[in-house]
Design a protein around this motif. Sequence first.
Motif, PDB file in Angstrom:
ATOM      1  N   LYS A  47      57.334  -0.720  -2.342  1.00 35.27           N
ATOM      2  CA  LYS A  47      57.615  -0.418  -3.737  1.00 35.27           C
ATOM      3  C   LYS A  47      56.794  -1.289  -4.687  1.00 35.27           C
ATOM      4  O   LYS A  47      56.534  -2.461  -4.433  1.00 35.27           O
ATOM      5  CB  LYS A  47      59.109  -0.589  -4.039  1.00 35.27           C
ATOM      6  CG  LYS A  47      60.004   0.411  -3.320  1.00 35.27           C
ATOM      7  CD  LYS A  47      59.558   1.845  -3.428  1.00 35.27           C
ATOM      8  CE  LYS A  47      59.492   2.376  -4.810  1.00 35.27           C
ATOM      9  NZ  LYS A  47      58.949   3.721  -4.922  1.00 35.27           N
ATOM     10  N   GLY A  48      56.419  -0.683  -5.795  1.00 37.33           N
ATOM     11  CA  GLY A  48      55.558  -1.331  -6.765  1.00 37.33           C
ATOM     12  C   GLY A  48      56.141  -2.588  -7.381  1.00 37.33           C
ATOM     13  O   GLY A  48      55.395  -3.520  -7.713  1.00 37.33           O
TER      14      GLY A  48
ATOM     15  N   ILE B  41      57.687   1.318 -10.255  1.00 33.73           N
ATOM     16  CA  ILE B  41      58.316   2.429  -9.536  1.00 33.73           C
ATOM     17  C   ILE B  41      57.377   3.123  -8.556  1.00 33.73           C
ATOM     18  O   ILE B  41      57.798   3.996  -7.808  1.00 33.73           O
ATOM     19  CB  ILE B  41      58.908   3.473 -10.517  1.00 33.73           C
ATOM     20  CG1 ILE B  41      57.815   4.043 -11.423  1.00 33.73           C
ATOM     21  CG2 ILE B  41      60.045   2.873 -11.313  1.00 33.73           C
ATOM     22  CD1 ILE B  41      58.249   5.217 -12.264  1.00 33.73           C
ATOM     23  N   GLY B  42      56.123   2.729  -8.537  1.00 34.07           N
ATOM     24  CA  GLY B  42      55.160   3.336  -7.617  1.00 34.07           C
ATOM     25  C   GLY B  42      55.387   2.875  -6.184  1.00 34.07           C
ATOM     26  O   GLY B  42      56.191   1.991  -5.908  1.00 34.07           O
ATOM     27  N   THR B  43      54.664   3.507  -5.271  1.00 37.99           N
ATOM     28  CA  THR B  43      54.704   3.132  -3.855  1.00 37.99           C
ATOM     29  C   THR B  43      53.277   2.887  -3.395  1.00 37.99           C
ATOM     30  O   THR B  43      52.389   3.684  -3.689  1.00 37.99           O
ATOM     31  CB  THR B  43      55.349   4.255  -3.000  1.00 37.99           C
ATOM     32  OG1 THR B  43      56.662   4.516  -3.499  1.00 37.99           O
ATOM     33  CG2 THR B  43      55.434   3.857  -1.545  1.00 37.99           C
ATOM     34  N   TYR B  44      53.064   1.766  -2.699  1.00 36.63           N
ATOM     35  CA  TYR B  44      51.723   1.348  -2.312  1.00 36.63           C
ATOM     36  C   TYR B  44      51.717   0.905  -0.851  1.00 36.63           C
ATOM     37  O   TYR B  44      52.757   0.593  -0.275  1.00 36.63           O
ATOM     38  CB  TYR B  44      51.250   0.205  -3.230  1.00 36.63           C
ATOM     39  CG  TYR B  44      51.375   0.590  -4.691  1.00 36.63           C
ATOM     40  CD1 TYR B  44      50.379   1.343  -5.313  1.00 36.63           C
ATOM     41  CD2 TYR B  44      52.507   0.268  -5.415  1.00 36.63           C
ATOM     42  CE1 TYR B  44      50.514   1.739  -6.642  1.00 36.63           C
ATOM     43  CE2 TYR B  44      52.649   0.660  -6.741  1.00 36.63           C
ATOM     44  CZ  TYR B  44      51.655   1.394  -7.349  1.00 36.63           C
ATOM     45  OH  TYR B  44      51.784   1.799  -8.650  1.00 36.63           O
TER      46      TYR B  44
ATOM     47  N   VAL C 236      70.110  -0.022  -2.774  1.00 35.54           N
ATOM     48  CA  VAL C 236      68.658  -0.015  -3.011  1.00 35.54           C
ATOM     49  C   VAL C 236      68.093   1.377  -2.713  1.00 35.54           C
ATOM     50  O   VAL C 236      67.265   1.892  -3.466  1.00 35.54           O
ATOM     51  CB  VAL C 236      67.950  -1.098  -2.160  1.00 35.54           C
ATOM     52  CG1 VAL C 236      66.431  -0.922  -2.214  1.00 35.54           C
ATOM     53  CG2 VAL C 236      68.350  -2.488  -2.623  1.00 35.54           C
ATOM     54  N   MET C 237      68.550   1.980  -1.630  1.00 32.73           N
ATOM     55  CA  MET C 237      68.048   3.309  -1.249  1.00 32.73           C
ATOM     56  C   MET C 237      68.434   4.386  -2.266  1.00 32.73           C
ATOM     57  O   MET C 237      67.733   5.390  -2.390  1.00 32.73           O
ATOM     58  CB  MET C 237      68.532   3.686   0.155  1.00 32.73           C
ATOM     59  CG  MET C 237      67.928   2.824   1.253  1.00 32.73           C
ATOM     60  SD  MET C 237      66.118   2.792   1.272  1.00 32.73           S
ATOM     61  CE  MET C 237      65.791   4.437   1.896  1.00 32.73           C
ATOM     62  N   LYS C 238      69.518   4.179  -2.996  1.00 33.96           N
ATOM     63  CA  LYS C 238      69.880   5.124  -4.056  1.00 33.96           C
ATOM     64  C   LYS C 238      68.862   5.067  -5.188  1.00 33.96           C
ATOM     65  O   LYS C 238      68.548   6.071  -5.807  1.00 33.96           O
ATOM     66  CB  LYS C 238      71.276   4.805  -4.599  1.00 33.96           C
ATOM     67  CG  LYS C 238      72.393   5.134  -3.639  1.00 33.96           C
ATOM     68  CD  LYS C 238      73.735   4.738  -4.229  1.00 33.96           C
ATOM     69  CE  LYS C 238      74.862   4.958  -3.245  1.00 33.96           C
ATOM     70  NZ  LYS C 238      76.157   4.481  -3.794  1.00 33.96           N
ATOM     71  N   ILE C 239      68.352   3.866  -5.457  1.00 34.42           N
ATOM     72  CA  ILE C 239      67.387   3.680  -6.537  1.00 34.42           C
ATOM     73  C   ILE C 239      65.972   4.035  -6.074  1.00 34.42           C
ATOM     74  O   ILE C 239      65.214   4.669  -6.789  1.00 34.42           O
ATOM     75  CB  ILE C 239      67.431   2.223  -7.049  1.00 34.42           C
ATOM     76  CG1 ILE C 239      68.832   1.897  -7.571  1.00 34.42           C
ATOM     77  CG2 ILE C 239      66.380   1.983  -8.125  1.00 34.42           C
ATOM     78  CD1 ILE C 239      69.090   0.412  -7.779  1.00 34.42           C
ATOM     79  N   TYR C 240      65.643   3.591  -4.853  1.00 31.80           N
ATOM     80  CA  TYR C 240      64.307   3.796  -4.281  1.00 31.80           C
ATOM     81  C   TYR C 240      64.446   4.504  -2.931  1.00 31.80           C
ATOM     82  O   TYR C 240      64.353   3.871  -1.886  1.00 31.80           O
ATOM     83  CB  TYR C 240      63.586   2.450  -4.079  1.00 31.80           C
ATOM     84  CG  TYR C 240      63.442   1.631  -5.325  1.00 31.80           C
ATOM     85  CD1 TYR C 240      62.553   1.998  -6.328  1.00 31.80           C
ATOM     86  CD2 TYR C 240      64.180   0.457  -5.499  1.00 31.80           C
ATOM     87  CE1 TYR C 240      62.403   1.236  -7.478  1.00 31.80           C
ATOM     88  CE2 TYR C 240      64.035  -0.309  -6.644  1.00 31.80           C
ATOM     89  CZ  TYR C 240      63.156   0.087  -7.626  1.00 31.80           C
ATOM     90  OH  TYR C 240      63.015  -0.673  -8.756  1.00 31.80           O
ATOM     91  N   PRO C 241      64.669   5.818  -2.928  1.00 38.43           N
ATOM     92  CA  PRO C 241      64.949   6.525  -1.678  1.00 38.43           C
ATOM     93  C   PRO C 241      63.840   6.446  -0.625  1.00 38.43           C
ATOM     94  O   PRO C 241      64.113   6.548   0.563  1.00 38.43           O
ATOM     95  CB  PRO C 241      65.175   7.980  -2.108  1.00 38.43           C
ATOM     96  CG  PRO C 241      65.004   8.041  -3.569  1.00 38.43           C
ATOM     97  CD  PRO C 241      64.706   6.686  -4.097  1.00 38.43           C
ATOM     98  N   GLU C 242      62.615   6.219  -1.041  1.00 38.86           N
ATOM     99  CA  GLU C 242      61.514   6.156  -0.074  1.00 38.86           C
ATOM    100  C   GLU C 242      61.188   4.720   0.350  1.00 38.86           C
ATOM    101  O   GLU C 242      60.226   4.483   1.083  1.00 38.86           O
ATOM    102  CB  GLU C 242      60.267   6.851  -0.622  1.00 38.86           C
ATOM    103  CG  GLU C 242      59.606   6.183  -1.801  1.00 38.86           C
ATOM    104  CD  GLU C 242      60.315   6.389  -3.148  1.00 38.86           C
ATOM    105  OE1 GLU C 242      59.966   5.670  -4.082  1.00 38.86           O
ATOM    106  OE2 GLU C 242      61.218   7.226  -3.269  1.00 38.86           O
TER     107      GLU C 242
END
Length: 179
Positions: free
Chosen positions: A2-3, A40-43, A107-113
């Motif tokens: 996560k970003g 909110i990005g994914t890297y 955490v997974m609710k906010i950032y599911p991936e």
Amino acid sequence: MKGIVFTEFLDLVEAKFGLETVDEILNKSDLKSNGVYTAIGTYEFSEMLQLLQHLSSKTNLSIDQLLLTYGEHFFQVLVNNYGALLNQYTDPIELLSSIENHIHVEVMKIYPEAELPTFEVVEKQEDSLIMIYKSSRAMHHFGLGLMNKTFEHFNSKVTIHLEKIKEDGTEVRFSIYKN
């Protein structure tokens, strides 16, 4: 990854080592993102590894030392952004033992991936906790920094022993004892 992990890392690097160091480690790295991160990005984790390696070379601090410092810094980010979640706990052992079944669920609710490490509680007592950390990223010292600040947050003294179960650090036993 996560970003927010990247943005906060670069904020820490700037605060501790200066903006020039941020520019240097970004420029030395071959980053698919070009070093432009949003919370909110994914890297790719490989980008974090490059940044850590270049910062380690520049500062002569080990990656483990840098991750420990970063984990301690990141705890304040959690307090600032997710204080209500942390305030559900009155004891650091309770909080840490709930990472897998409560904290990471939220955490997974906010950032599911998000790809989170796992923390298996092996033994829990009133004043001690043994957990197994598992993650392909081997960022156990980041976890150690978060744990250190958790006990500080609760004004509790602690001794934490870290034992690598796998030499590469992808599986680690944390033995935690309140003093």
